[in-house]
Design a protein around this motif. Sequence first.
Motif, PDB file in Angstrom:
ATOM      1  N   TYR A 236       0.860  -1.185   0.000  1.00  0.00           N
ATOM      2  CA  TYR A 236       0.000   0.000   0.000  1.00  0.00           C
ATOM      3  C   TYR A 236       0.896   1.234   0.000  1.00  0.00           C
ATOM      4  O   TYR A 236       1.765   1.379   0.866  1.00  0.00           O
TER       5      TYR A 236
ATOM      6  N   GLU B 196      -8.316   5.494  -4.182  1.00  0.00           N
ATOM      7  CA  GLU B 196      -9.111   6.689  -3.964  1.00  0.00           C
ATOM      8  C   GLU B 196     -10.254   6.795  -4.962  1.00  0.00           C
ATOM      9  O   GLU B 196     -11.379   7.183  -4.625  1.00  0.00           O
TER      10      GLU B 196
ATOM     11  N   ALA C  28       0.749   5.305   0.042  1.00  0.00           N
ATOM     12  CA  ALA C  28       0.023   6.570   0.155  1.00  0.00           C
ATOM     13  C   ALA C  28       0.753   7.642  -0.647  1.00  0.00           C
ATOM     14  O   ALA C  28       1.983   7.665  -0.692  1.00  0.00           O
ATOM     15  N   ASN C  29      -0.015   8.499  -1.305  1.00  0.00           N
ATOM     16  CA  ASN C  29       0.530   9.605  -2.115  1.00  0.00           C
ATOM     17  C   ASN C  29       1.366   9.099  -3.292  1.00  0.00           C
ATOM     18  O   ASN C  29       2.356   9.708  -3.674  1.00  0.00           O
TER      19      ASN C  29
ATOM     20  N   ASN D  78      -3.625   7.430  -3.516  1.00  0.00           N
ATOM     21  CA  ASN D  78      -3.290   6.249  -2.725  1.00  0.00           C
ATOM     22  C   ASN D  78      -3.485   5.002  -3.587  1.00  0.00           C
ATOM     23  O   ASN D  78      -4.517   4.859  -4.242  1.00  0.00           O
TER      24      ASN D  78
END
Length: 799
Positions: free
Chosen positions: A606, A668, A608-609, A635
């Motif tokens: 995973y 997202e 993020a960003n 994400n």
Amino acid sequence: MTKYLYLGVFGLFLLASPLQAQEMNTSLEGTVYDAQSKMPLIGAIIQIETDPVNRQASQGDGSFRFNLAKTEKVKANISYLGYKTLTTLLEPGKQNRVYLEPDETSLSAVEVQGDKIRDEGTRSLSISNIGREEISRNTTASLGTLLSGIQGVSFASFGSNIQLPIIHGLYGNRILILNNGFKHGFQNWGSDHAPEIDIQGAESISVVKGAAAVRYGPDALGGAVITESHSLPLQTRLNGSLHSGFQTNGRGFNAGFNLAEGYERFSWNAGGSLNIVGDRHAPDYMLTNTGAREFSLYSGAKYRIRDNLVLRGNYSFMRQNLGILRASIGSSGAALIRNFEADRPVIIRDFSYDINEPNQFVTHQLASIKLDWNPSEENYFSFRYAFQSNAREEYDVRRNADLPIIDLNLSTHDIQADWTHQLSENIRGEVGGQVLLQSNGNNPGTSVTPFIPNYESFRASAFWVETLSIRQSEWEFGVRYDYERNSVAGRERTQVPFSDLFTFSNFSAAIGHVNQINEKTTFRTNFGTGWRPPNMAELYSFGQHEARQIFGLLRYEEDAEGNLRNDRVIPLSESSVQAEQSYKWVNELEIVGQNSRFSTSLYANYIANFIFWRPIGVVGTLRGPMPTYIFDQANAFFTGIDLTYELKHSIQWESRMGGSFIWSQNVERNEPLINQPPININYELKYTKRNLGPFDHVEVALQPMYTFRQFQAPREIAIRDLIEGNVTINLDSEIFDFMAPPPGYFLLNSYARAEKGKMAFSLLVHNGLNTRYRDYLNAIRFFADDLGRNIMLNVHYKF
């Protein structure tokens, strides 16, 4: 699907625990190392002196393990080709470390090879190795092409000359490339900049398929590729090799050499290669302007100051001139539509060795020194420094084509120090630090706004990893801190100067477990966090680059009417841009039988960003309309599986089969990510025979493979619809691509090798059926088919 993946991995944990508990005998285990380099020796023979039947070879990480019915110390003989046989006492219930001294009198007659060491901090990660034999067989292959034979590794390409390795869906600045122990300093952004590394200068290449950020830093968010140079043994007579070859696709030829010699305290090596290729061809037509010229030199030296103090130095130089398909460039909207819709490239010319625009001209130099100090058996200090210079010029089809459209010089200083130690019989680890300085400047005279600004970057890092050994298992813990400061200066579209100063910092951590379930089965699991600051291209890309134009995260914004504007550069402090943050879990199960080996790797990641580029439309330029991309953040989640099964059918016949699957998603927006590797399966059937006819050794292999159509791809919006205004795209629009993924394809590759004395002959065939296909990860798929049949003949002489 993700739920079942986690359940499966949880089941592996449950399997591992009871099997370990059932072990009733006393365990005698340890690791065999080279006394000088501290690298593990794979295949060393450990013989229990009181029990001649009880013997085994050390495993892939140099380890061995016996089950004994007694607890007292036992005498064992440890032997390895090219090393002095050692007789020593081994103690059950402890981690025995055995060091073998090279037999300097016999090294001149043998070639000692082994897999890359599992550095502290990577022992619980999945690691694959490519040895010298496979490297020498692929004399003209790029680094990305060579690594693609490893499950879970593929490559993104920009035509036939530019390949960049992908590990579990990640590439670019998320994959660290270590060139002889140092971060390879090159323009590592996009899929159109390949690392300038001559693989023939490498003794071995290793791929770390996991979040190796704790051991290697933010650039190893997705994994690491590690190249190791010549080992420089002492007291060896002058030896070396010569190679030469020819390939039919591109009518290319290559030649190279390597020399080495060792004295009592000093040794050296030197080598180089030349590769010249003309226009390649697809099955049905010529691919105009796809030639390449590559020239490289490398050298190394080692001086043993005293028995426990060794100084090494290395130097490498590489120069490339790489052509890019001429038909990828369009001068008008109609021409661009024609380029994308044509079944064949709109520009096809007769074969030529000439390299014209568009093309890339790159030179790279690396000079390094390394001091190794071994004050005791348990302590090992290493100090390293490297300087790198990378000069890149890119030329485009335009009015003043003799001027580069990109002209960059990147200088890198890399200082490293680390301490490998053993705190107790069961605890060993490594503590280290690094200072990395980079300066990247645009040379004047391009007549365009620089694609990326001038910048200076400073990074300071420190890491600490420890490994705890408990009977048949190991626990690995690690933590790292990185601080990065960047100073940027450039020009906006209006040529108004801008500048910015910003910093990033973060911690990374990892925990791993290695469980030797039994003599045949090993289970590895590693959970790691990592982070990566955005690179300069992701922040500041501006304008035309190859067959497209790109805008970085700070180069565009949406106005009140929903239109994109690029008339100012946004200060980082005013933006929403953040560093990537990764959480990756990798699990590997390996079962090694008497005649077989099975390996499977399951992973979930995973981020993020997550920073990625995506099409945003077709925008007009002075040269005409061009496909336009922007960098974006979201994400993202990646999960997949790699499988490998090897079987030795008989003394002469063996086979290997494997496959990789990756599933990725923008969580997202619940939509697929762009440019992710499709499912791939492959097979190899190999026949080997000694003393066949006039040859000492013969090896023949058939290698069929199938790549599926990428079914996890964005929707298609045709170039025609964008140019004619039939579709309106903005930042909130669903992601799309300019062309649907190509169909799946089958390739039949093969190779044959024959050795006679000091001579070796090899014949490689790629795409033997001359299949017409396009690869989803090749950016030139929009304009032309991939390469047709290629037959490569190589001659190798060792002395």
